[in-house]
Enzyme design. Structure first.
Site, mmCIF file in Angstrom:
data_model
loop_
_atom_site.group_PDB
_atom_site.id
_atom_site.type_symbol
_atom_site.label_atom_id
_atom_site.label_comp_id
_atom_site.label_asym_id
_atom_site.label_seq_id
_atom_site.Cartn_x
_atom_site.Cartn_y
_atom_site.Cartn_z
ATOM 1 N N GLU A 152 15.599 -6.874 -8.154
ATOM 2 C CA GLU A 152 14.704 -8.042 -8.235
ATOM 3 C C GLU A 152 15.141 -9.066 -9.277
ATOM 4 O O GLU A 152 14.325 -9.547 -10.058
ATOM 5 C CB GLU A 152 13.274 -7.573 -8.564
ATOM 6 C CG GLU A 152 12.700 -6.664 -7.517
ATOM 7 C CD GLU A 152 11.317 -6.128 -7.883
ATOM 8 O OE1 GLU A 152 10.469 -6.094 -6.994
ATOM 9 O OE2 GLU A 152 11.100 -5.741 -9.047
HETATM 10 C C1 TNX Z 1 9.249 -2.738 -7.194
HETATM 11 S S1 TNX Z 1 11.401 -0.941 -6.688
HETATM 12 C C2 TNX Z 1 9.998 -2.598 -8.337
HETATM 13 C C3 TNX Z 1 9.330 -2.234 -9.583
HETATM 14 C C4 TNX Z 1 7.849 -2.123 -9.416
HETATM 15 C C5 TNX Z 1 7.522 -1.436 -8.108
HETATM 16 C C6 TNX Z 1 6.058 -1.191 -7.893
HETATM 17 C C7 TNX Z 1 12.082 -1.715 -7.725
HETATM 18 C C8 TNX Z 1 13.475 -1.392 -7.847
HETATM 19 N N1 TNX Z 1 11.362 -2.621 -8.393
HETATM 20 O O1 TNX Z 1 9.641 -3.181 -10.576
HETATM 21 O O2 TNX Z 1 7.337 -1.397 -10.484
HETATM 22 O O3 TNX Z 1 8.015 -2.232 -7.068
HETATM 23 O O4 TNX Z 1 5.823 -0.467 -6.732
#
Ligand code: TNX
Length: 545
Positions: free
Chosen positions: A349
Site C-alpha cells: 500500500e
Molecule cells: C491491509 S494487508 C493492510 C494493513 C491493514 C489491513 C487491515 C496489508 C499488507 N495491508 O495495513 O492493517 O489491511 O485488514
C-alpha cells in the site's frame, strides 16, 4: 490490557454459554437434516480429535493409560528431546497430580511414554510417528521438531482436562490406541500479529505462541512498525522506539520491545519450534519513523504521531542517502537478534510513493537485507519490481488472479498465501461480529477452511507455495481476549490447510475435530468464537466479542 478475560467478561460468559448451547443445538439439527452431520463427542479418538488432521491415522482397540507410575523417556544425548519431555511433564503434572519423571534413554522402553530420535529420513524434517498401545506411547522423529509435533498430537488425544492448571479428580488419563505417521504439506505455517496498531507485550506474544504451536504453526510474523507505532528498540536510532512507539490507534500509551524482550520472545518461540519473522514496513506505513526523525522526510519536517486507522499516506524519502543508512542500521540490528532465516520488508500500500520511486526503494532495500544474511519476505506488491528469486512474496489480495504474482512464481519466487478473503484473521465472521474489519470479506469458519492454498491463485501452483499465514491486524483489537476471538477457530482451520494433505480435507471431519477443541480452549481459559457452524463438544463455553 490484560491477557485473560476480565471479570466483566467472565460474568457475561454465563449468558453467552446459554445462548451458545441453543445455537449449537440448532446447528447440529440443521446439519443432521442435511444428512451430512458432523458429530459432537467428548471422548478423544484418533479420528475425532486431532487438528491438523495427520497424514496417516490407523486407530486400534488398544489404549494407554497415564497412571501415577508413568515415566516419560527421552532420547539420551539430545537436550532438545529432553526439553520437550520436560514440557510435556510440566503440562501434565498439575492436572494429573502425577510425578511423571523424565528419564533419558538410548532405546524406547516397553512401558511409559517415549520420545525417540531416529534416522528415518522418510519422516522429513518435521514429521513424526506416534504409536499408542496398551503399554506405551512411542513418538519417533528424525528431528526435535518432529518430536514436538508428536507431543502436540498426543496432547489432543488426552482428555481436555489435561490442560488444566489444577489437579483434576476422577479423570481417566486415557490415550486412544493406534498408529499415526505424519508430516506437513507446506514448510511455512504462519500467524502474524500486528503489534503496531495496538501494542501487545511479551506475555501476550508468549501466550499466542502457546496457542498456535499446539496446531503445529511454525512461524510467527511480528508486524513491528507501521504509521501508528514503532515497536522495537534500535540502538542507533533510539527515537524510533521512545517517540515512535509512544502511542497507538486510539491514542493509548503504545510501547515497544527492548532488545532483551525481543530476545525473550525469540527464545520462547524457539522452545515451541516457532521461528520469529520480524517486519519493518516500508516505504509506506512509516509515519511513526518519519515522526521520530525529521531527516527521514523529504521536506525535513517530522509529522505528528498518528493514532487513526487510515493507510497509504506516508512514505520514506526515496532519493535521500540517509534513508538507506537508516534501513541498513535497522536491518543490521534486527538481523543480529533474529536467528530465523527471514526478515519481512513490508512494501504494501505505498500509495504515497510513485511507481518509479517504489522500484528504486525496493531495488536498494533488497540488497541491504541480503547483506545481513537474511532472506526477504514482502507483501506481494513487491513483485512489481521483479525481485530476485530468493524473495518470498506474501499474497494478500482479494482475487484469485494476479498476473504479477503469477509471473514472479513463474520466475521462481516462492509465495506465502494469505488471501485477505480467506486467511485474514482480522475480518469479521459475520455482520454481527463487533471486532475486526470487513473491507475484504466476512469470513465464517467454513470459508476460512474452504480453499486450497496449492490451487488458489491462478499460475501459483503447489510447488510455488511456501505455505500459508493468517495475519491478525490489530486496528480493532485491545487485548488477548480480542486476539483470541478472531484467531480461534480460524487459525486452526488455516493450520490444517498448511499441514494436512489435500486428500484429507473434509469440512464435516474438520468440524467434528474442531468441535472437540472447544472444551480444551475452555479449560485453558481462552476466548473464541463459538461459531454455529461447528458442533461444539460438551464442556465448550463460547467466548465474547
Ligand atoms: C491491509 S494487508 C493492510 C494493513 C491493514 C489491513 C487491515 C496489508 C499488507 N495491508 O495495513 O492493517 O489491511 O485488514
Amino acid at each position: 490490557m490484560g491477557i485473560g478475560l476480565s471479570g466483566q467478561r467472565l460474568r457475561r460468559l454465563g449468558v453467552v454459554l446459554a445462548v451458545t448451547a441453543l445455537v449449537v443445538g440448532g446447528a447440529s439439527t440443521a446439519a443432521a437434516a442435511g444428512g451430512q452431520a458432523a458429530t459432537r463427542s467428548a471422548t478423544p479418538s484418533m479420528t475425532n480429535s486431532i487438528v491438523p488432521e495427520p497424514a496417516v491415522v490407523q486407530p486400534s482397540h488398544q489404549r494407554f493409560r497415564i497412571t501415577p507410575g508413568t515415566m516419560i523417556f527421552t532420547q539420551a544425548g539430545s537436550d532438545q528431546a529432553a526439553a520437550i519431555g520436560d514440557q510435556l511433564a510440566a503440562l501434565l503434572r498439575p492436572s494429573t497430580g502425577f510425578e511423571l519423571p523424565v528419564v533419558h534413554t538410548f532405546f524406547a522402553p516397553h512401558t511409559g511414554i517415549a520420545l525417540m530420535l531416529t534416522h528415518n529420513s522418510k519422516l522429513g524434517t518435521e514429521g513424526y510417528t506416534l504409536d499408542v498401545s496398551d503399554n506405551s506411547v512411542v513418538i519417533t522423529a528424525a528431528t526435535p521438531n518432529g518430536l514436538f509435533y508428536g507431543v502436540q498430537t498426543l496432547r489432543q488425544l488426552l482428555p481436555a482436562q489435561a490442560d488444566a492448571k489444577t489437579r483434576q479428580q476422577h479423570v481417566a488419563w486415557t490415550v486412544p490406541g493406534g498408529h499415526i505417521a505424519d508430516q506437513p504439506r507446506f514448510a511455512y505455517r504462519g500467524a502474524m500479529l500486528d503489534v503496531s496498531r495496538h501494542f501487545f507485550g511479551v506475555p501476550i506474544v508468549e501466550r499466542l505462541i502457546d496457542e498456535i504451536s499446539l496446531y503445529k504453526v511454525n512461524f510467527l510474523h511480528l508486524h513491528l512498525s507501521d504509521d501508528q507505532g514503532w515497536r522495537i528498540a534500535i540502538a542507533k536510532w533510539p527515537n524510533l522506539a521512545t517517540h515512535g512507539g509512544s502511542t497507538e490507534v486510539g491514542g493509548g500509551a503504545g510501547g515497544f520491545f527492548t532488545v532483551a524482550q525481543y530476545e525473550q520472545i525469540v527464545a520462547y518461540a524457539r522452545a515451541h519450534f516457532v521461528t520469529i519473522v520480524p517486519e519493518i514496513d516500508g516505504p509506506g506505513h512509516t509515519n511513526a519513523a518519519l515522526s521520530s526523525y525529521a531527516q527521514l522526510n523529504c521536506d525535513g519536517v517530522a509529522p505528528p504521531l498518528y493514532t487513526g486507522t487510515d493507510v497509504g499516506f506516508s512514505s520514506l524519502c526515496v532519493n535521500s542517502a540517509v534513508t538507506y543508512q537508516f534501513l541498513t542500521d535497522v536491518l543490521d540490528e534486527l538481523a543480529a537478534i533474529t536467528p530465523g532465516p527471514f526478515v519481512h520488508i513490508g512494501g504494501d500500500e505505498a500509495q504515497s510513493t510513485t511507481a518509479t520511486d517504489y522500484a528504486t526503494f525496493e531495488g536498494k532495500e533488497l540488497p541491504i537485507v541480503a547483506s545481513t544474511g537474511k532472506r526477504a519476505i514482502g507483501w506481494h506488491d513487491v513483485t512489481q519490481v521483479n525481485p530476485p528469486t530468493s524473495f518470498v512474496a506474501q499474497f494478500w489480495g482479494t482475487t484469485q488472479t494476479d498476473p504479477t504474482v503469477a509471473a514472479a512464481a513463474a520466475r521462481g519466487n516462492m509465495v506465502i498465501m494469505s488471501p485477505a478473503v480467506k486467511a485474514y484473521l482480522d475480518m469479521k465472521y459475520t455482520e454481527a461480529t463487533k471486532l475486526g474489519q470487513d473491507w475484504a470479506a466476512l469470513i465464517e469458519v467454513k470459508d476460512a477452511y474452504g480453499w486450497d492454498p496449492g490451487n488458489y491463485l491462478q499460475g501459483v501452483g503447489e510447488k510455488s507455495v511456501l505455505g500459508v499465514e493468517g495475519p491478525i491486524w490489530s486496528e480493532t483489537l485491545l487485548d488477548m481476549a480480542n486476539i483470541e476471538y478472531l484467531a480461534f477457530p480460524r487459525l486452526p482451520a488455516l493450520a490444517e490447510l498448511g499441514w494436512s494433505p489435500e486428500s484429507t480435507h473434509d469440512w464435516n471431519s474438520f468440524a467434528t475435530r474442531l468441535g472437540n477443541q472447544g472444551p480444551r480452549w475452555t479449560v485453558r481459559g481462552m476466548n473464541f468464537y463459538a461459531s454455529p457452524q461447528v458442533p461444539w463438544a460438551p464442556g465448550t463455553v463460547g467466548g465474547v466479542d
